[in-house]
Design an enzyme around this catalytic site. Structure first.
Site, PDB file in Angstrom:
ATOM      1  N   HIS A   1       0.825  -1.213   0.000  1.00  0.00           N
ATOM      2  CA  HIS A   1       0.000   0.000   0.000  1.00  0.00           C
ATOM      3  C   HIS A   1       0.859   1.262   0.000  1.00  0.00           C
ATOM      4  CE1 HIS A   1      -2.727  -3.007   2.082  1.00  0.00           C
ATOM      5  NE2 HIS A   1      -3.374  -2.713   0.979  1.00  0.00           N
TER       6      HIS A   1
ATOM      7  N   GLY B   1      -9.094  -4.059   1.311  1.00  0.00           N
ATOM      8  CA  GLY B   1      -9.238  -2.856   0.495  1.00  0.00           C
ATOM      9  C   GLY B   1      -8.936  -3.165  -0.959  1.00  0.00           C
ATOM     10  N   GLU B   2      -8.815  -2.144  -1.724  1.00  0.00           N
ATOM     11  CA  GLU B   2      -8.696  -2.261  -3.182  1.00  0.00           C
ATOM     12  C   GLU B   2      -7.594  -3.218  -3.629  1.00  0.00           C
ATOM     13  OE1 GLU B   2      -7.655   0.653  -6.982  1.00  0.00           O
ATOM     14  OE2 GLU B   2      -7.673   1.443  -4.935  1.00  0.00           O
ATOM     15  N   PHE B   3      -6.445  -3.189  -2.960  1.00  0.00           N
ATOM     16  CA  PHE B   3      -5.316  -3.986  -3.450  1.00  0.00           C
ATOM     17  C   PHE B   3      -5.479  -5.466  -3.148  1.00  0.00           C
ATOM     18  CE2 PHE B   3      -3.688   0.344  -3.168  1.00  0.00           C
ATOM     19  CZ  PHE B   3      -3.360   0.512  -4.502  1.00  0.00           C
ATOM     20  N   GLY B   4      -6.274  -5.788  -2.143  1.00  0.00           N
ATOM     21  CA  GLY B   4      -6.593  -7.190  -1.924  1.00  0.00           C
ATOM     22  C   GLY B   4      -7.363  -7.755  -3.099  1.00  0.00           C
TER      23      GLY B   4
END
Length: 340
Positions: free
Chosen positions: A66, A114-117
């Site tokens: 992140h 979140g988004e990166f997961g």
């Protein structure tokens, strides 16, 4: 006007592995450095890099992937040290779900923080003959274990020393075998060779860092002193921690602290090899441009830098054995990496 105040945002609500920050406050280590620290808890873990990058908060904690992605997206942040080194991170599930491998996630509901997961999960589908349409993504935040227990998701991304412990203790409370809490480690699924993408870092707003190098150096000295206390006297340190955070004084949180203990970075140094690996992984995920330079420094750590292990895969293998032993016999032991 210059002050001695630093605002510091955790990566989520207070957790046992945040003990060094709170202890540096309680035991006067920040005060000894002439600092006044305001410790903040975010309402949403995905907000942390934006809050720090925009200058609304001076410093905080965030995972390596992140931190890299934040800088690439125009949020000027830099890592100045490590709190937790390479906690095992993966897709958690209960054995009773019928999940056995990545391909068995087809048709399942998978939680992510979140988004990166979600980006990580989607990228993994390419390597296992699947597409992102083959599973249902559910944004669960840091509450993955609770969502699995409540039946809202079938599996979800979490770390071994927190959410996996929560699942194990749920099974124990039901009179079931704790080994029924399983993890598909992302580093193995993606063939990364390390779990360093989830190393928890101390990050700083770049403008604040440039204007206040001495403050940041003093902050890191104070948390190093607190980390030394945690490593040298963990039971006493945790007793001090729960005086500040009474809600942490539960058997579950004590077990989370025990499982986090081996991951605490003793030196706080950013590990160069890990940054190189995660920088490459970020480019593979297409969240970093090809010419991206990793945003970290060890300039603000005033003690000697340790030698990196020569065989990180063997170190990970030993850590896996060590954490399994800690699960079976909870205790405070550090992994000896002699000969590596």
């Amino acid at each position: 006007m210059s002050t001695n105040k630093i605002t510091f945002c955790l990566n989520w609500q207070a957790a046992p592995y945040h003990a060094p920050i709170y202890l540096a406050q309680k035991l006067g280590y920040f005060k000894d450095e002439g600092l006044d620290i305001a410790i903040l808890e975010p309402g949403n873990p995905s907000d942390v890099t934006e809050l720090i990058g925009s200058g609304k908060v001076d410093m905080g904690l965030k995972a390596m992937i992140h931190t890299l992605a934040a800088k690439a997206r125009g949020f000027p942040v830099t890592s100045v040290g490590s709190l937790l080194d390479e906690p095992f991170t993966g897709i958690l599930y209960l054995e009773s779900s019928g999940i056995t491998d990545f391909q068995s996630l087809k048709g399942k509901r998978i939680g992510y923080v979140g988004e990166f997961g979600k980006i990580q999960l989607d990228e993994l589908t390419k390597h296992y003959g699947m597409t992102p349409d083959d599973y249902t993504a559910v944004r669960s935040g840091m509450n993955v274990a609770r969502e699995i227990i409540n039946g809202n998701i079938d599996a979800g991304i979490g770390i071994e020393c927190v959410q996996q412990v929560e699942l194990e203790e749920y099974l124990r409370s039901q009179g079931k075998d704790v080994d029924g809490a399983k993890m598909l480690r992302i580093d193995k699924l993606a063939e990364l060779g390390c779990c360093c993408f989830c190393t928890v870092l101390y990050i700083v707003n770049d403008k604040f860092l440039a204007a206040n190098p001495d403050k940041v150096r003093k902050f890191m000295s104070a948390v190093k002193r607190a980390t030394d206390y945690v490593i040298q006297k963990p039971a006493e340190a945790y007793a001090d921690f729960i005086e500040i955070k009474p809600l942490m004084g539960t058997p579950l949180n004590y077990k989370i602290f025990q499982r986090s203990y081996a991951y605490f970075s003793e030196s706080l140094y950013n590990v160069h090899r890990d940054w190189n690996k995660v920088n490459a992984y970020g480019k593979r995920l297409m969240v970093l441009p090809e010419d991206f330079k990793a945003n970290y420094t060890n300039e603000y750590l005033s003690w000697p830098e340790p030698k990196e292990v020569s065989d990180p895969l063997e170190a990970q293998r030993r850590m896996n054995i060590h954490q399994e032993q800690c699960k079976c016999n909870p205790s405070f032991n550090r992994l000896a990496l002699t000969g590596l």
